[in-house]
Design a protein around this motif. Structure first.
Motif, mmCIF file in Angstrom:
data_model
loop_
_atom_site.group_PDB
_atom_site.id
_atom_site.type_symbol
_atom_site.label_atom_id
_atom_site.label_comp_id
_atom_site.label_asym_id
_atom_site.label_seq_id
_atom_site.Cartn_x
_atom_site.Cartn_y
_atom_site.Cartn_z
ATOM 1 N N HIS A 209 0.849 -1.384 0.085
ATOM 2 C CA HIS A 209 -0.014 -0.046 0.011
ATOM 3 C C HIS A 209 0.917 1.190 -0.018
ATOM 4 N N THR A 210 2.011 1.125 -0.123
ATOM 5 C CA THR A 210 2.891 2.315 -0.515
ATOM 6 C C THR A 210 2.215 3.305 -1.526
ATOM 7 N N THR A 211 1.381 2.690 -2.411
ATOM 8 C CA THR A 211 0.734 3.524 -3.573
ATOM 9 C C THR A 211 -0.025 4.522 -2.949
ATOM 10 N N MET A 212 -0.540 4.708 -1.534
ATOM 11 C CA MET A 212 -1.296 5.574 -0.837
ATOM 12 C C MET A 212 -0.533 7.118 -1.214
ATOM 13 N N VAL A 213 0.487 6.898 -1.517
ATOM 14 C CA VAL A 213 1.469 8.278 -1.798
ATOM 15 C C VAL A 213 1.271 8.700 -3.326
ATOM 16 N N THR A 297 -6.609 7.531 -0.694
ATOM 17 C CA THR A 297 -7.392 6.513 -0.365
ATOM 18 C C THR A 297 -7.507 5.590 -1.644
ATOM 19 N N LEU A 298 -7.750 6.245 -2.615
ATOM 20 C CA LEU A 298 -7.854 5.426 -3.926
ATOM 21 C C LEU A 298 -6.507 5.008 -4.601
ATOM 22 N N GLY A 299 -5.452 5.839 -4.292
ATOM 23 C CA GLY A 299 -3.829 5.366 -4.292
ATOM 24 C C GLY A 299 -3.586 4.185 -3.421
ATOM 25 N N ASN A 300 -4.053 3.995 -2.138
ATOM 26 C CA ASN A 300 -3.809 2.805 -1.366
ATOM 27 C C ASN A 300 -4.326 1.759 -1.803
ATOM 28 N N MET A 301 -5.570 1.564 -2.409
ATOM 29 C CA MET A 301 -6.249 0.512 -2.677
ATOM 30 C C MET A 301 -5.653 -0.106 -4.170
ATOM 31 N N SER A 302 -4.688 0.393 -4.619
ATOM 32 C CA SER A 302 -4.092 0.068 -5.931
ATOM 33 C C SER A 302 -3.699 -1.340 -5.983
ATOM 34 N N PRO A 303 -3.235 -2.182 -4.720
ATOM 35 C CA PRO A 303 -2.966 -3.598 -4.933
ATOM 36 C C PRO A 303 -4.103 -4.366 -4.969
ATOM 37 N N GLU A 304 -5.316 -3.773 -4.248
ATOM 38 C CA GLU A 304 -6.472 -4.446 -4.298
ATOM 39 C C GLU A 304 -7.180 -4.713 -5.837
ATOM 40 N N THR A 426 -9.552 1.440 11.620
ATOM 41 C CA THR A 426 -8.535 0.925 11.454
ATOM 42 C C THR A 426 -7.972 1.083 10.275
ATOM 43 N N SER A 427 -6.441 0.957 10.036
ATOM 44 C CA SER A 427 -5.948 1.066 8.777
ATOM 45 C C SER A 427 -5.595 2.762 8.178
ATOM 46 N N CYS A 428 -4.482 2.564 7.597
ATOM 47 C CA CYS A 428 -4.190 3.722 6.691
ATOM 48 C C CYS A 428 -5.138 4.158 5.885
ATOM 49 N N THR A 429 -5.926 3.125 5.303
ATOM 50 C CA THR A 429 -6.890 3.420 4.073
ATOM 51 C C THR A 429 -7.791 4.632 4.409
ATOM 52 N N ASN A 430 -8.461 4.497 5.674
ATOM 53 C CA ASN A 430 -9.249 5.412 5.804
ATOM 54 C C ASN A 430 -9.165 6.469 6.971
#
Length: 893
Positions: A209-213, A297-304, A426-430
């Motif tokens: 989730h490095t993609t959050m950046v 948040t959208l960037g974070n979910m890239s791996p999903e 919980t979690s960085c996503t939200n």
């Protein structure tokens, strides 16, 4: 210094300061490139050396053909590396081990240092042992330090021993939120021949989730720990220029729709579109309507959804966020001036050339959640009750069971399938997103005023992504409302989302396990894979923070939130979700008044110093680490033992047996779980034999610095289904070295195979290795004696990691699978043509699988596709792995 063949070097003046930059417009065709490829193009211009990076490669990128399949290899040099502690500790263990190995090969151990800035945020080790009490945070942090003292002492040693390595201590925040709030530069400043050089901030990270950046316009993605180590040590990331998917946005979100709903909708769209290994780039008139937190948040979910990145270009929203989070004004001015000078500033009317196109009108997004086991399994909230009732028979042998339960405080109730046993914000996503965090607080305030409280079987928790969240919840007065509903602060870290949920309420756990019940977890995270959240919980749902609070009040997934009450008010009237759901106006009013830049500057002023607990840790001295042979947390990795100065040629794989035959969507969680260690597992037995009490086992994730635990935990996920051992669930297989092939643990079988000199293979299905970028999913596979993995398809990071550990990734021919070929896993495998890799990468190798002697005669033959995709990957494989490759080059210097 770049050889500057294109004359791209020029000067940029910003507020009286001069910066050297490499203008991408010096390359023909660059004007219409996607934003992300302009960043890659600048990277090549700045690092052009005539050998690894040539004028032809740079020109080819300028003339990028969006329709072509990826075939053009480039060497990408990230500006920095970011790590969290689960994946970062083994990186530092490897670097410490490399220092000794360099000395053994005649080199200088002190040359093993990160050459690129490497930053680690310790955020994955706090466990929710205590909840629903004002003392929860202090208790959980004390337990965290007790459990992880060895690891933290080792990291403090590394912080002092290695140059260019900084650590953000525990209890500060979640890595990706700390990254966007403080560490990310957006425009990086380095030095070249005594001059300041400005260039795009890029990074690779040891968490997927490095993609959050990406939400900040920073091109960065998750890699395996071994690939990150190579980047730290100056090795460029070898990659093929990807296809780029343009995702055009229009309009704005409707009232009552959250960032989480948007993310789950786009996750479903992109997973269906098949974007694995591609770049996704958002553009168009709707971009300006997406707040930075939603972009992150959208960037974070890239791996999903499987893409390498999901990036937003730089615009005014980016600058406003940098100002809000306390970045210096000069840095903000530099970001704007640089982006405009490079054509990297977003123009909503300009449409770059893309390989593929998607489009979304934001106003069509509806409230959603995802589950019960994958982030892409979006469910419209309006249909959630029917969706739950449809799938619950798969998870419980008695779908309509009712179990009476009495808690220790004498509260009694009937527990049913679907009961929400975990409700975690919980979690960085939200938790990086103020609007949804404020929204959760407002739901709590309205529910509290009506006299509602969570059901007694719900374990509630609040784990913000940074201390700033606490500041604005305090300033708005919402902390007391969340506390009143049991959402007390439990820690600043990745808790429930990574499986650090802690034990359920004991009576709930007992009822679930004694009656095969299907209770649920609702969390505001990014991962809900089977077995990840809690060993007691089979069904996991991703939801927005305010929806987590609503489900805690309702206490069940078996509810229609539009028409059924979530509780009873103190005056006896029914309360519905609409009665507690805040309006956009209420949320915006508090966001505008409660958040200010001083919160960020204050909290991050001494972010690397840590508190009294961190500073009081006893830390060893010296440039090489003093390994403790009795340690159960940090051990010297044996991968360099006996390594010759020159690699031996690779050869064919003969007489191999199948260790596991697996189905589709086997994640890195299945291969290398991060959660609890079972007492009767090989890892649990190993710890018990060394006097470690069950309560002190900690998690697999926390013990990633110890290969003895980790290889015993490989393929040990409690929900893994190995088709070679039908009827089992967990880390079991058949040991075909013994007559009859009895069922045993994967680890014990592998030890027998290795003792007999028998190489191993793993058979898999589609999307093998999806999920977190876990180096141990590849390290453990290698240490178990697996020489090759044959699947229908791979997720990007795990395939790369397998090569990085010297394991050969192969793919069944298009349209074929293990089942369609008639393979059951009992065969003996011969893989020929592997030796051709010594000269070049062959397209295929030949596989011959022969049935055992005691079965009807049967032979299956096919040509497997070799998934070594670049010349750089071939070099790593020939050396037995990426670390061996780097080590040999260091020693030769």
């Amino acid at each position: 210094m770049s050889i500057n063949s294109f004359g791209a070097r020029r000067t940029l003046e910003v507020d009286g300061q001069s910066y050297q930059i490499y203008g991408v417009d010096a390359v023909e065709g660059s004007a219409d490139l996607p934003y992300s490829l302009k960043v890659l193009l600048e990277n090549l211009l700045r690092t052009e050396d005539g050998a690894n990076i040539t004028t032809d490669q740079i020109s080819s990128l300028g003339h990028w053909d969006p329709e072509a399949q990826p075939s053009h290899e480039i060497q990408f040099t990230p500006a920095r590396v970011i790590m969290q502690d689960f994946t970062g500790v083994p990186c530092i263990v490897d670097l410490a081990t490399m220092r000794e190995a360099v000395a053994d090969l005649g080199g200088n151990p002190e040359q093993v240092n990160p050459l690129s800035p490497a930053e680690m945020v310790i955020d994955h080790s706090v466990i929710v042992d205590s909840f629903g009490t004002p003392r929860a945070f202090e208790f959980n942090q004390e337990m965290e330090y007790q459990r992880n003292r060895e690891r933290y002492q080792f990291l403090r040693w590394g912080q002092g021993a290695f140059e260019n390595f900084r650590v953000v201590p525990p209890g500060t925040g979640i890595v990706h939120q700390v990254n966007i709030e403080h560490l990310a530069r957006v425009t990086f400043v380095g030095e070249e021949d005594g001059r300041k050089v400005a260039y795009p901030d890029t990074c690779v990270g040891t968490d997927s989730h490095t993609t959050m950046v990406n939400g900040l316009g920073v091109v960065g993605w998750g890699v395996g720990g071994i690939e990150a180590e190579a980047a730290m040590l100056g090795q460029p990331v070898s990659m093929l220029v990807p296809r780029v998917v343009g995702f055009k946005l229009h309009g704005a979100l409707a009232e009552g729709v959250t960032a989480t709903d948007l993310v789950l909708t786009i996750t479903q769209m992109l997973r269906e579109h098949k974007v694995v290994g591609k770049f996704v780039e958002f553009y168009g008139p709707g971009v300006a309507a997406v707040p930075l937190a939603n972009r992150a948040t959208l960037g974070n979910m890239s791996p999903e959804y499987g893409s390498t990145i999901a990036v937003f270009p730089i615009d005014q929203v980016t600058l406003d966020y940098l100002r809000l989070t306390g970045r210096p004004e000069h840095q903000i001015a530099l970001v704007e001036a640089y982006a405009r000078a490079q054509g990297m500033w977003h123009d909503p009317d300009h449409e770059p050339r893309y390989s593929e196109y998607l489009e979304l009108d934001l106003s069509t997004v509806e409230p959603s959640l995802a589950g019960p086991k994958r982030p892409q399994d979006r469910i419209p909230l309006a249909g959630s009750k029917q969706a739950f009732e449809k799938v619950v028979p798969r998870y419980s042998s008695q779908p309509d069971i009712t179990v009476p339960v009495t808690l220790s405080d004498d509260r009694s109730f009937d527990l049913r399938n679907g009961a929400v046993s975990v409700a975690a914000i919980t979690s960085c996503t939200n938790t990086s997103n103020p609007s949804v965090m404020i929204s959760a607080g407002l739901v709590a305030r309205k529910a509290r005023a009506l006299g509602l409280s969570p059901k007694p079987w719900v374990k509630t928790s609040l784990a913000p992504g940074s201390q700033v969240v606490t500041d604005y919840l305090d300033r708005s007065g919402l902390t007391s409302d969340l506390d009143a509903l049991g959402f007390d602060l439990v820690g600043y870290g990745c808790t429930t989302c990574i499986g650090n949920t802690g034990p359920l309420i004991p009576e709930i756990s007992a009822a679930v396990n004694e009656n095969d019940m299907a209770v649920t977890a609702v969390l505001s995270g990014n991962r809900n894979f089977e077995g990840r959240i809690s060993p007691d919980v089979k069904m996991n749902y991703l939801a927005s923070p305010p929806l987590v609070v609503v489900y805690a009040l309702a206490g069940t997934m078996d509810i229609d939130l539009a028409s059924e009450p979530i509780g009873t008010a103190s005056d006896g009237t029914d309360v519905f979700m609409k009665d507690v759901w805040p309006s956009a106006e209420e949320i915006e009013q508090i966001v505008g008044s409660a958040i200010s830049a001083d919160m960020y500057t204050s909290r991050y002023a001494d972010v690397f110093e840590g508190g009294p607990r961190w500073k009081s840790l006893e830390t060893p001295d010296g440039k090489t680490f003093a390994w403790d042979p009795e340690s159960t947390y940090v051990r010297k990795l044996p991968i360099f033992d006996g390594m010759p100065a020159e690699p031996q040629p690779v050869g064919d794989i003969t007489g191999a047996r199948v260790l596991l035959k697996l189905g589709d969507s086997v994640t890195t969680d299945h291969i290398s779980p991060a959660g609890a260690i079972k007492a009767d597992s090989p890892a649990g037995r190993w710890l018990a034999e060394r006097g470690i009490a069950r309560k002190d086992f900690n998690s697999y994730g926390s013990r990633r610095g110890n290969h003895e635990v980790m290889m015993r935990g490989t393929f040990a996920n409690i929900r893994l289904r190995n088709q070679l051992a039908p009827g089992t669930e967990g880390g079991f297989t058949r040991d075909l070295t013994v007559d009859g092939g009895p069922v045993t643990t994967v680890f014990d079988a592998s030890q027998h195979y290795q003792a007999a000199g028998i190489p191993l293979v793993v058979l898999g299905g589609k999307e093998y290795g999806s999920g977190s970028s876990r180096d141990w999913a590849a390290k453990g596979t290698m240490l178990l004696g697996v020489r090759a993995v044959i699947t229908e398809s791979y997720e990007r990071i795990h395939r790369s990691n397998l090569i990085g550990m010297g394991v050969l990734p192969l793919q069944f021919p298009e349209g074929f699978s293990a089942d369609s070929l008639g393979l059951d896993g009992t065969e003996t495998f011969e893989i020929t043509g592997v030796d051709a890799i010594n000269e070049k990468i062959p397209e295929t190798v030949h596989v011959r699988a022969t049935a055992p002697a005691d079965a009807p005669a049967r032979t299956v033959e096919f040509d497997a596709v070799v998934r070594i995709d670049t010349p750089g990957e071939r070099e790593y494989y020939l050396n037995g792995g990426i670390l061996q490759y780097v080590l040999r080059h260091m020693a030769s210097r």
